[in-house]
Write a protein that holds these residues in place. Sequence first.
Motif, PDB file in Angstrom:
ATOM      1  N   VAL A 128     -42.695  30.942  12.467  1.00  0.00           N
ATOM      2  CA  VAL A 128     -43.489  29.735  12.674  1.00  0.00           C
ATOM      3  C   VAL A 128     -43.863  29.176  11.309  1.00  0.00           C
ATOM      4  CG1 VAL A 128     -44.413  30.340  14.920  1.00  0.00           C
ATOM      5  CG2 VAL A 128     -45.619  31.073  12.891  1.00  0.00           C
ATOM      6  N   ARG A 129     -44.040  27.869  11.258  1.00  0.00           N
ATOM      7  CA  ARG A 129     -44.379  27.207   9.999  1.00  0.00           C
ATOM      8  C   ARG A 129     -45.649  26.395  10.166  1.00  0.00           C
ATOM      9  NH1 ARG A 129     -40.332  26.941   6.259  1.00  0.00           N
ATOM     10  NH2 ARG A 129     -38.305  27.638   6.970  1.00  0.00           N
ATOM     11  N   SER A 130     -46.416  26.377   9.089  1.00  0.00           N
ATOM     12  CA  SER A 130     -47.592  25.526   9.014  1.00  0.00           C
ATOM     13  C   SER A 130     -47.752  25.123   7.561  1.00  0.00           C
ATOM     14  CB  SER A 130     -48.838  26.271   9.501  1.00  0.00           C
ATOM     15  OG  SER A 130     -49.979  25.467   9.326  1.00  0.00           O
ATOM     16  N   SER A 131     -47.533  23.855   7.303  1.00  0.00           N
ATOM     17  CA  SER A 131     -47.602  23.347   5.940  1.00  0.00           C
ATOM     18  C   SER A 131     -46.563  24.078   5.100  1.00  0.00           C
ATOM     19  CB  SER A 131     -49.023  23.516   5.406  1.00  0.00           C
ATOM     20  OG  SER A 131     -49.154  22.917   4.149  1.00  0.00           O
ATOM     21  N   THR A 132     -46.983  24.795   4.066  1.00  0.00           N
ATOM     22  CA  THR A 132     -46.038  25.508   3.206  1.00  0.00           C
ATOM     23  C   THR A 132     -45.920  26.980   3.559  1.00  0.00           C
ATOM     24  OG1 THR A 132     -47.769  25.963   1.594  1.00  0.00           O
ATOM     25  CG2 THR A 132     -46.471  23.950   1.277  1.00  0.00           C
ATOM     26  N   SER A 133     -46.623  27.427   4.565  1.00  0.00           N
ATOM     27  CA  SER A 133     -46.630  28.837   4.938  1.00  0.00           C
ATOM     28  C   SER A 133     -45.707  29.092   6.122  1.00  0.00           C
ATOM     29  CB  SER A 133     -48.042  29.279   5.311  1.00  0.00           C
ATOM     30  OG  SER A 133     -48.928  29.076   4.247  1.00  0.00           O
ATOM     31  N   THR A 134     -45.096  30.265   6.103  1.00  0.00           N
ATOM     32  CA  THR A 134     -44.285  30.715   7.229  1.00  0.00           C
ATOM     33  C   THR A 134     -44.661  32.156   7.550  1.00  0.00           C
ATOM     34  OG1 THR A 134     -42.505  31.524   5.822  1.00  0.00           O
ATOM     35  CG2 THR A 134     -42.311  29.258   6.623  1.00  0.00           C
ATOM     36  N   GLY A 168     -48.070  35.682  13.217  1.00  0.00           N
ATOM     37  CA  GLY A 168     -48.593  34.353  12.993  1.00  0.00           C
ATOM     38  C   GLY A 168     -49.078  34.186  11.564  1.00  0.00           C
ATOM     39  N   ILE A 169     -49.539  33.015  11.265  1.00  0.00           N
ATOM     40  CA  ILE A 169     -49.979  32.681   9.913  1.00  0.00           C
ATOM     41  C   ILE A 169     -51.463  32.976   9.782  1.00  0.00           C
ATOM     42  CG2 ILE A 169     -50.224  30.825   8.219  1.00  0.00           C
ATOM     43  CD1 ILE A 169     -47.750  29.537   9.578  1.00  0.00           C
ATOM     44  N   ASP A 175     -51.879  34.235   4.219  1.00  0.00           N
ATOM     45  CA  ASP A 175     -50.619  33.489   4.153  1.00  0.00           C
ATOM     46  C   ASP A 175     -50.881  32.043   3.751  1.00  0.00           C
ATOM     47  OD1 ASP A 175     -49.068  35.675   5.007  1.00  0.00           O
ATOM     48  OD2 ASP A 175     -49.515  35.227   7.106  1.00  0.00           O
ATOM     49  N   ARG A 176     -51.948  31.458   4.261  1.00  0.00           N
ATOM     50  CA  ARG A 176     -52.278  30.071   3.915  1.00  0.00           C
ATOM     51  C   ARG A 176     -52.710  29.943   2.461  1.00  0.00           C
ATOM     52  NH1 ARG A 176     -52.331  26.922   8.427  1.00  0.00           N
ATOM     53  NH2 ARG A 176     -52.839  27.921  10.391  1.00  0.00           N
TER      54      ARG A 176
END
Length: 189
Positions: free
Chosen positions: A124-130, A158-159, A163-164
């Motif tokens: 899963v991706r969120s912004s620049t984190s995976t 999950g992130i 990670d963020r």
Amino acid sequence: MKRFLSTIGIGLSLLFLGGCASGNLDIYRDQNMDFGAVRTVAVLPFANLTRDNTSSERVRDVFTTMLLATGGVYALPPGEVARGVIRTGVANAAAPSVEEAVKLGGVLKVDALITGVVREYGEVRSSTSTANVISLSMQMVETQTGRVVWTATATEGGIGVTDRLFGGGGRPMNEITEKAVNEIINKLF
């Protein structure tokens, strides 16, 4: 002042009563079922709601292996299960009907069937984190009546905050798969 104190009293009462709720919302166990009587199970192919075509087979393999490792029940080999599904003519092995479950249980000579759904599997991706994530649901069907006697869900990965903040790819897929399956098995026993 009395109104203020009574409002606070009611608020605190609701807060404490809310904390008195018992049970997990992600697990169901039939109170009339004797789970100690379940000695042999058939783990049917899992439904796959993900983009990864092989995720359900991977999760089923990990689940069957970890279930056997507990020593609590014996899980039939996948080839025997597939042969029984073909012999009984089950239309959808991931979700058999009540009649099909009873018939399949008789042919395979098992006490229960375990079915599952892999809802999420992969990155899963969120912004620049995976990061990797897995989400699954499983249920046990008693083969004498075809009743669902247990169901549970688990989500892992999950992130996270680290990670963020620092990037990174999260934990490896096999690690979170094993953790999610272990959580499901703990909810069974």
